[in-house]
Design an enzyme around this catalytic site. Sequence first.
Site, short mmCIF file in Angstrom:
data_model
loop_
_atom_site.label_atom_id
_atom_site.label_comp_id
_atom_site.label_asym_id
_atom_site.label_seq_id
_atom_site.Cartn_x
_atom_site.Cartn_y
_atom_site.Cartn_z
N GLU A 251 71.55 96.63 28.88
CA GLU A 251 72.88 96.78 29.35
C GLU A 251 73.72 96.95 27.89
OE1 GLU A 251 75.64 94.53 32.56
OE2 GLU A 251 75.17 93.47 30.49
N HIS B 209 75.40 80.55 34.71
CA HIS B 209 76.04 82.13 34.71
C HIS B 209 74.94 83.11 35.09
CE1 HIS B 209 78.66 85.24 33.05
NE2 HIS B 209 77.68 85.94 32.89
N GLU B 210 73.98 83.40 34.44
CA GLU B 210 72.77 84.24 34.81
C GLU B 210 72.23 83.99 36.04
OE1 GLU B 210 72.94 86.39 32.76
OE2 GLU B 210 74.15 85.11 31.35
#
Length: 867
Positions: free
Chosen positions: A144, A318-319
């Site tokens: 990313e 979060h992931e």
Amino acid sequence: MQIRHTERKFIIQLKGFILPGQNLTRIEAAERAKLLQTSTYHVELDLTNSTETFDSITTVKFTATQPGESSFIDLIAQSVSEIVLNGVHLPVDSYADSRIPLPNLQAENELIVRSVCEYSHTGEGLHRVVDPVDGEVYLYSQFEVADSRRMYAVFEQPDLKAEFTFVVTAPAHWQVFSVSPTPEKEILSETTARWEFTPTERISSYLTCLVAGPYEGTRGSYTSIDGREIPMGVYARRSLAEYLDGDEVIEITKQGMPFYEQQYRQPYPFRKYDQIFVPEYNAGAMEHPGCVTILDDYVFRNRPTQALVERRAVTILHELAHMWFGDFVTMKWWDDLWLNESFAEYMSHVATAETTRWKDAWVTFNASEKNWAQAEDQLPSTHPIAADIRDIEDTLVNFDGITYGKGASVFQQLVAYVGWEAFVAGVAKYLAKKAWGNATLQDLLVELEAASGRDLRKWSKLWLEEAGINILRPEIEMDGSKIRRFAIRQESDGRASLRPHRIAVAGYSLQEGRYQQVARVELDIDGELTEVAELSGIQRPDLLLINDGDWAYAKVRLDAHSMAHAIENINAFDDRLARSLVLFSAWDMCRDGEMSAHEYTELVLKALEIEDHGTVLRTLRGNLATATNLYSAPEKRDALQTRVGQRLSEILNTCELGSDRQLQIALSAVALATDPQAETFANWLIGKEVPAGLKMDNAMRWAVIERLAAAGQITEADVAAERSERDNTASGAASAARARAALADAAAKSRAWEDLTGGKVSNAVQRSLCLGFSGGDPALLVPYVEKYFASVESQWKDRTKEIAANMIEYAFPAKLAGRTDLGIDIIAVGDAWMNTHEDAAPALRRLVSEVLDSARRAVRAQICDAQ
């Protein structure tokens, strides 16, 4: 993805530094997506031939809506040896500028590209690192925003989803992980093996991954709501395996899984869930479907602070949130990358509070995410949450605290505005409609409007499309001891319109020595002035707190009476969140030059007498250091530093033995000790006078060594001895670099400068050198002001984004702000650079403008403190 903001980190790239072909505009992407539809990739990688490069063969099948048209595919490689399109060999020298032209496309196409790609040592692409403990090699990918093209030829944009099949040849004793479940390896020789993965689900290229090496770990499983058994694994380097608490990581994950499945009304979308802790990671973690990579600082070789332990839990959740929101449904273009990250950051705190032992996660959110966001939103480079992302370069520039912290804070406000049930119903409908596809913000807003009945167009414009932060101040008129009138005045910071807020106002009064809530009103405010009629006529509480419960995203001020009462009685709060709101309102006032650094440090020192929330402790400690060492008036600083150092040592002696409070206060006592006080801590290194309950592990030893280095009480040889004799690990190398750069010696500073700007060290070591270099005696930094500004442009031209950003931000000699007594005006030098470099890369100018803004803020605070 989660970026690390404990050390605020940019993921940023230079406009003009990226070759034109390495950039991709939104217009180009839209045109390519209109012409092409990708089907499958077959990627063969040989990782056995070289320590610097690897072989990559890509076969991609795709369709074209207009046969006869041309397009291009992306690749960043050392060389290309073959290009075959639909059976026709194209000239290899057509590969240029990181693109391969594709002429005369057919309705159905097959492209084969053979290339040699380079391993990365900067955390971008396919990163290769050698563990100094045992000499083993570890690989991991980080793609990313647009770095999958560093490993294989690819149409590098999120809306050209496909199924990806990876075939990997690697050393036989390795483990190899990707999005698909790891297959049985085929032994090719005594030393090599081959792994052929099954095709992935339909995903975006930036979400593909490869992790390889002799990783070791723990396995488990989770039963999804659709009855499938989802295999789970947690892995780390072999030398860290004994410290890997994989069972806890799996437990947190299994607590979050059913929560997300229920809220999203959608089973876990993928076939397995691995979490792999990797070295020298630039980010906190990355959400590859079923194969999450996480910074291996979260494998605790030393005793961690509870702030770090909780941060790991939030990162895990979060992931996990991304598996649905980001992976299962992915943004169409990078305009909405913020949406993925803001949503995951908000939901991870909801899940942490609802499903784990960290029930005070919203206190953590305020102390960490919201304060980070508010600081970034006051920089000259702030931008709307939903920024105009014209190209990949814009994405990299805007991947920051606005994307994460402010976006998550605005989601918190949105939920207060529409209600939780309407919010999750709208999200579930959005996921169902866009399953395995791409979506936009508007797609989500449509579903939220339908579920809530609220028109969100104005809300979206004001909150998402405008930068800046509002200020909320109370206006109070009294009638004796009673409130005659209470109103909230909203101010703009010059960027933001006056916004709608859903908030609460509460009153607290001392009762038997403790603050008790005696009044509370929930309301919508809008415009410049909002009357709060419900508070008229009541007996005035001792303290009136706007934004009780912390729903709003705004700078909140207390009236003078409330702030004075809070300063005197800060330790009378039982409500952790209310207490932290007061403390961080005071910090904001100190940053704005409305409260002196001396007054603020006294407030924090008082709060530290009892504070035991891990993240609040960590944040207060950082703020205390900034107020003491940077915001205090230079002529008063020595006395204040002595006072703070003495008081921290006194507080340390009152801490519960072995507690997290003891650990964190000890770290601050060491870091904020004056040079004479630092001599006391030297005894800790030889086991003398160490407080009972405090473990002198490697992390604590390095904290002491760094402080002694800055105080001129040890030498470079002492640092080297600690590294070689006690901590010959990757983290030891980074800690030694930081201590070496902090040495109070002109020659040591010169060597550190050459290393941190020379491009010969890894990303992790270079970052540590930058952090150590900017500390210590400010007089030693004076010669580097001119060198710093003379170097920034060449750093951008000659280094990768990570290395250059580290140098610009962390090596900036901030301690020289306001130190004209040392013969330097760092702001004037910086302004001169800005004025003579108007044509410099916008991203470079942005970073320089931000460090200069931090210096200006310090000078304003110093002026306040001098009065």
